[in-house]
Design a protein around this motif. Structure first.
Motif, PDB file in Angstrom:
ATOM      1  N   GLN A 168      -5.535   2.187  -4.979  1.00  0.00           N
ATOM      2  CA  GLN A 168      -5.336   3.272  -4.015  1.00  0.00           C
ATOM      3  C   GLN A 168      -4.833   2.735  -2.684  1.00  0.00           C
ATOM      4  O   GLN A 168      -3.944   3.320  -2.055  1.00  0.00           O
ATOM      5  N   GLN A 169      -5.397   1.621  -2.247  1.00  0.00           N
ATOM      6  CA  GLN A 169      -4.959   1.031  -0.993  1.00  0.00           C
ATOM      7  C   GLN A 169      -3.508   0.549  -1.094  1.00  0.00           C
ATOM      8  O   GLN A 169      -2.716   0.692  -0.154  1.00  0.00           O
ATOM      9  N   GLN A 170      -3.157  -0.012  -2.242  1.00  0.00           N
ATOM     10  CA  GLN A 170      -1.794  -0.489  -2.444  1.00  0.00           C
ATOM     11  C   GLN A 170      -0.789   0.660  -2.451  1.00  0.00           C
ATOM     12  O   GLN A 170       0.334   0.526  -1.958  1.00  0.00           O
TER      13      GLN A 170
ATOM     14  N   GLY B 160      -1.169   3.420  -0.823  1.00  0.00           N
ATOM     15  CA  GLY B 160      -1.258   4.179   0.425  1.00  0.00           C
ATOM     16  C   GLY B 160      -2.037   5.466   0.296  1.00  0.00           C
ATOM     17  O   GLY B 160      -1.849   6.393   1.092  1.00  0.00           O
ATOM     18  N   LEU B 161      -2.932   5.514  -0.704  1.00  0.00           N
ATOM     19  CA  LEU B 161      -3.754   6.707  -0.913  1.00  0.00           C
ATOM     20  C   LEU B 161      -5.103   6.545  -0.215  1.00  0.00           C
ATOM     21  O   LEU B 161      -5.565   5.412  -0.021  1.00  0.00           O
TER      22      LEU B 161
END
Length: 588
Positions: A301-303, A305-306
């Motif tokens: 999710q971080q990758q 952009g969530l």
């Protein structure tokens, strides 16, 4: 009354002159002559397990009552050297010179402590916790904590009794009460039933109080549950105030909870997509069980952009949980699919069509989640919104039913939900309480009935009129209303010469409030103007006539008019007027 400096007043309250009420059993005792012997004798004979004073309390606390102030003040500050200004006190001297709390101050501290324990679900042994004692000593070195035994045997029962009396007063003063009840089984397989009362207080605010949560060892039959509720109602003396009893949709309770019925509608409809629901639940369970999978999902999710969101699990007993599970997994769909592909786990993934069904099902279930949240509000009455919510859910399902772009499985889900809505909520427009509540709601009024038979509105208005006519106002309230009406009329230039009524008991009480009586010995027929004592009254003859009913013959009515005209001619003055009132009488 003796000054309230004795510690015996921790257990009694002054209720009237030279009288004191026990905080545990509510008995009223005399303190005539300023003596407190009756109070002390009562405590020793009836409540012998409760410590009477601070010395007795301290004796039960043992080492936990040791003073640690000097240790806190000096031990933590040892090795710290700083020049001290002249006249500046040290921390240790502050604590050692702290003035002892008087009996009333110590009582307030104890009351706040018990409230913290009760509302915070704290363990009783918090009073024996060393760090908590140190904190309290730093705040006020003279405060003294009660022992755990004092908390459980004395202070908790006292708070319970005081709270019971407050709730009893609320039940006495309220006009109508609605009860909600439910039963459940604990982890230890003990059965309980809880009862909560809901009412509107004198300030027009919605109030809710728990009347009891009792262990229920009988079989959960309708007769046993009814007997339990009957005993509860009689205990709180609300027999003549009970408006409704609401519970879940169990067969032993006949008045169903609206939100619970909505949940049953949804659960029945979800059976049509149970296979997809199980697959989604399996995916969620995998991430819930595996910390490695969960960390990979968060990294993905971080990758991408969530926002870092966690999956939600479906729980059958939790309303809207399936909708929440579907909605969350759709929100982080890309991250879930990518993480499962990287992990190469043996969890069966959703197909493209199944993802479409989940997304569509989320939109379909949205209306049920919103209605459930709105109807479950605790701050305001929600009964008046039921008819609007039923129409909203049915109309939403019909719009999805007419949508040809949704998958076939979603269409089957919509059809099932629509059938269940019509089955479970078809008779609510005939419920007298529901229709009256909707009619009285200022935002809706008659709009609620636009989609129903016009006859439904007429019936609701008729039922409401009959209820209003049955309300009997106390004489003093009626007098206040008459004064307000006269004041309003005079403010717009209307002159009030006569106030007339029949001889009902309430009206007689109303006239007595103005000092008017029909007794021969004290016959009075007028009262002084409330705002202008110099105002003069006019000599007026008022003749009140009860005419025959509307089905009487015309000759009978004509004879009454002839007799009335003869009476008017006997009155002094030339300005004679005849008012015409049409009275309606019931068939009974």
């Amino acid at each position: 009354m003796a000054p309230q400096t004795s510690e015996v007043w921790n257990h009694f309250t002054e209720c009237e002159y030279l009288k004191a009420k026990c905080g545990y059993c509510s008995i009223i005792l005399s303190t005539s002559g300023g003596s407190l012997s009756n109070l002390k004798r009562h405590m020793k004979s009836k409540h012998c397990t409760i410590p009477l004073n601070t010395n007795e309390r301290n004796a039960t606390e043992g080492p936990s009552r040791t003073d640690t102030v000097s240790h806190i003040a000096t031990g933590r500050l040892s090795g710290i050297s700083r020049p001290r200004l002249d006249g500046q006190s040290t921390i240790s001297s502050y604590f050692s010179n702290t003035k002892l709390l008087n009996i009333n101050q110590q009582k307030r501290v104890d009351q706040q402590l018990i409230k913290m324990i009760v509302k915070g679900y704290c363990s009783f042994d918090i009073v024996e916790d060393l760090e908590f004692q140190n904190l309290l000593k730093m705040l006020n070195g003279s405060s003294k904590l009660p022992s755990r035994k004092t908390v459980s045997n004395s202070m908790i029962p006292l708070l319970y009794h005081q709270t019971y009396e407050k709730v009893q007063a609320l039940m006495t003063n309220c006009f109508a009460v609605c009860l909600t009840t439910d039963g459940w089984t604990s982890i230890k397989n003990d059965s309980y039933i809880g009862v909560t009362a809901h009412f509107i207080d004198e300030n027009a605010s919605l109030q809710s109080v728990c009347l009891g949560c009792d262990k229920f060892e009988e079989r959960h039959t309708s007769q046993n549950v009814a007997l339990f509720l009957k005993n509860t109602v009689q205990e709180w003396r609300i027999d003549n105030k009970l408006a409704a009893v609401v519970s879940d949709n169990a067969p032993n309770i006949h008045i169903s909870c609206f939100a619970h019925c909505i949940n049953l509608v949804v659960q029945r409809g979800l059976k049509n997509i149970s296979d997809i629901q199980k697959k989604v639940k399996t995916i969620v369970e995998h991430f819930k069980r595996s910390s490695h999978a969960q960390s990979k999902l968060q990294a993905m999710q971080q990758q991408m952009g969530l926002p870092p969101l966690k999956l939600k699990q479906d729980v059958i007993t939790r309303w809207n949980s399936t909708h929440d599970m579907f909605k969350r997994i759709v929100e982080i769909k890309d991250a879930v699919v990518s993480t499962l592909a990287i992990l190469q786990c043996d969890v069966e993934q959703l197909t493209v069509v199944e993802w479409q069904i989940v997304e569509c099902s989320t939109n379909i279930l949205q209306i049920f989640a919103e209605v459930t949240t709105e109807i479950s509000s605790k701050r305001y009455v929600t009964l008046s919104k039921i008819l609007i919510f039923i129409r909203a859910m049915i109309d939403t399902m019909k719009s999805f039913q007419n949508n040809i772009t949704i998958p076939n499985e979603a269409h089957v889900l919509v059809t099932s939900l629509l059938e269940q809505l019509n089955l479970r909520f078809s008779g609510y427009e005939n419920n007298e309480i529901v229709t009256q509540a909707a009619l009285l709601y200022p935002r809706f009024k008659k709009i609620v009935f636009n989609r129903y038979n016009p006859r439904k509105l007429d019936l609701a208005i008729g039922h409401l009129k009959r209820k209003v006519c049955q309300v009997i106002l106390p004489g003093i309230v009626l007098a206040q209303l008459i004064i307000q009406a006269i004041s309003l009329l005079e403010n717009i230039g209307v002159r009030i010469d006569v106030v007339n009524s029949d001889g009902a008991s309430t009206n007689r009480k109303f006239w007595s409030e103005f000092g008017i009586s029909g007794n021969k010995s004290v016959l009075t027929d007028s009262f002084e103007h409330l705002l202008d004592p110099k105002a003069k009254s006019n000599d007026i003859v008022l003749i009140q006539v009860y005419f025959p009913t509307s089905d009487a013959e015309d000759d009978a009515t004509g004879k009454v008019y002839v007799g009335l005209e003869k009476l008017c001619k006997l009155a002094k003055g030339e300005d004679n007027s005849m008012g015409k009132w049409n009275a309606f009488s019931s068939e009974n």
